[in-house]
Design an enzyme around this catalytic site. Sequence first.
Site, PDB file in Angstrom:
ATOM      1  NE  ARG A  24     -12.442 -10.520 -41.015  1.00 30.93           N
ATOM      2  CZ  ARG A  24     -13.089 -10.929 -39.940  1.00 30.93           C
ATOM      3  NH1 ARG A  24     -14.086 -11.812 -40.039  1.00 30.93           N
ATOM      4  NH2 ARG A  24     -12.801 -10.420 -38.738  1.00 30.93           N
ATOM      5  CG  ASP A  25     -16.844  -9.105 -39.188  1.00 33.53           C
ATOM      6  OD1 ASP A  25     -17.453 -10.108 -39.598  1.00 33.53           O
ATOM      7  OD2 ASP A  25     -17.006  -8.639 -38.051  1.00 33.53           O
ATOM      8  CG  HIS A 216     -15.233  -7.693 -33.347  1.00 32.06           C
ATOM      9  ND1 HIS A 216     -14.416  -7.596 -34.448  1.00 32.06           N
ATOM     10  CD2 HIS A 216     -16.464  -7.988 -33.830  1.00 32.06           C
ATOM     11  CE1 HIS A 216     -15.122  -7.828 -35.536  1.00 32.06           C
ATOM     12  NE2 HIS A 216     -16.371  -8.075 -35.177  1.00 32.06           N
ATOM     13  CG  HIS A 218     -21.443  -8.032 -34.130  1.00 37.15           C
ATOM     14  ND1 HIS A 218     -21.788  -8.675 -35.300  1.00 37.15           N
ATOM     15  CD2 HIS A 218     -20.086  -8.102 -34.072  1.00 37.15           C
ATOM     16  CE1 HIS A 218     -20.693  -9.121 -35.914  1.00 37.15           C
ATOM     17  NE2 HIS A 218     -19.654  -8.784 -35.183  1.00 37.15           N
ATOM     18  CB  CYS A 249     -21.346 -13.875 -37.711  1.00 35.28           C
ATOM     19  SG  CYS A 249     -20.497 -15.480 -37.633  1.00 35.28           S
ATOM     20  CG  ASN A 258     -18.896  -5.754 -37.404  1.00 32.75           C
ATOM     21  OD1 ASN A 258     -18.388  -6.434 -36.531  1.00 32.75           O
ATOM     22  ND2 ASN A 258     -19.014  -6.179 -38.660  1.00 32.75           N
TER      23      ASN A 258
END
Length: 307
Positions: A24-25, A216, A218, A249, A258
């Site tokens: 997803r991300d 989470h 980065h 993002c 990430n």
Amino acid sequence: MREPTVVAEPGLPEAVTIWEVGPRDGLQNESAIVPVEAKAEFVERLVAAGLPVVEATSFVHPKWVPQLADAAELVQRLGPDGRRHPVLVPNERGLQRAIDLGCEHVAIFGSATDTFAQRNLNSSVEEQFAMFEPTVTRARSEGMDVRAYVSMCFGDPWEGDVPVEQVVAVGTRLLDLGASQLSLGDTIGVGTAGHVTALLDAFNAAGVPDDVLAVHFHDTYGQALANAGAALRHGVRTFDSSAGGLGGCPYAESATGNLATEDLVWMLHGLGVGTGVDLEALVATSVWMAEVLGRPSPSRVVAALAG
């Protein structure tokens, strides 16, 4: 394949949960659109490698994130197992799509800052709660588990430093809506270990224990792994990461990849902390996805073990 030498550190848990966000991300920020067949294989390979949670996709409008326009088809391709993978839902419309497909776990994505809320959600920080409330209430009434993300927890590219108390105020309100877990996002990767500890301390002081929190990170400034170590020692037991270090993002150009799942696993295994992940299978998966994308993986561990 080489494994890290294990030197256990007193006080650390026997095991933690890695929440894999690569499908997803990771893929939402790719310029190329990955075929749905490859996405399904990606999810299946990650599951086979032992990742306990694999966030599959997002039910956002294709206009905003065309890379994930095939969300419904992906869930269907994954068969019965597809329903157990978390999916991101931006609003009630996205939630309805998840309900129609029988999804069991959803996530909402809030912001700690007004500028990012406007760019990502077309709302203010205050207005986002009115948008999320019926979504979370409906999801809970359908028996779904709800996770809440809060972005820009450590800094915002337009507003600069984000006060710790502002992040805590937003995060606690998202939990009060009915979310079972709150993931704290360093969306542009500017956080450092001391900042992580201060933010977690502030949440604890507000009555939110570490076991309700996830992190989470980065890796824009190369601090993601150090920040994960600080969170681990503080008491956090759920860590978001992305296979091969994919992601960013789409609404914040300064947000790079990430924290790579392989790098996180190497660190955790070296500390004697279990993850259930087969590192060799995971590296092979990231090498394969790098070939699909046509570029090398940014993960240092992938580069070292697959070189």
